[in-house]
Design an enzyme around this catalytic site. Sequence first.
Site, PDB file in Angstrom:
ATOM      1  CG  ASP A  16      -1.872  -1.201   1.137  1.00 35.94           C
ATOM      2  OD1 ASP A  16      -2.602  -1.312   0.135  1.00 35.94           O
ATOM      3  OD2 ASP A  16      -1.866  -2.037   2.057  1.00 35.94           O
TER       4      ASP A  16
ATOM      5  CB  THR B 277      -3.378  -1.099   5.186  1.00 35.98           C
ATOM      6  OG1 THR B 277      -3.825  -1.150   3.828  1.00 35.98           O
ATOM      7  CG2 THR B 277      -2.468   0.103   5.357  1.00 35.98           C
TER       8      THR B 277
ATOM      9  CG  HIS C 283      -5.199  -9.599   5.062  1.00 34.60           C
ATOM     10  ND1 HIS C 283      -4.330 -10.001   4.084  1.00 34.60           N
ATOM     11  CD2 HIS C 283      -5.921  -8.588   4.521  1.00 34.60           C
ATOM     12  CE1 HIS C 283      -4.501  -9.269   2.998  1.00 34.60           C
ATOM     13  NE2 HIS C 283      -5.474  -8.401   3.239  1.00 34.60           N
TER      14      HIS C 283
ATOM     15  CG  ASP D 244      -1.272 -11.487   3.839  1.00 35.55           C
ATOM     16  OD1 ASP D 244      -1.413 -11.040   2.672  1.00 35.55           O
ATOM     17  OD2 ASP D 244      -2.137 -11.369   4.721  1.00 35.55           O
TER      18      ASP D 244
END
Length: 130
Positions: free
Chosen positions: A52, A64, A70, A97
């Site tokens: 981001d 973020t 997430h 992630d």
Amino acid sequence: MADTFSKAERRGIMQKVKSKGNKSTEEKLLAILKKNNIKGWRRNYRLKGKPDFVFPHKKIVLFTDGCFWHGHHCRNIIPKQNATYWDKKRQRNIERDREVTEHLQKKGWVVLRFWECEIKKDNLDLTALL
């Protein structure tokens, strides 16, 4: 429970879900950065994982992460309907992630991930950015 929409209709609905400019995460963090007079960041910087915010001169990236999408367990927001689908989707996001973080760290980047609930409370450790 079966979806009330056809696959084509559901796809159209999901395509309208934005991954950029989220007011509860990105826009709030943008306001925090400006309030703290933190400069040198870029947006839409081309790196794996689409961070981001990127501080190219410091090799720092900010993500973020929305709590629901997430997998943060700060609130009990797990859907009861189609729970298996949502759990699988969230688990894949968590894995992605982790993969993105490892990839960027191997390339020498410092990766900072902030949860939506931390951003909302303005409870962030920004010392790496100063």
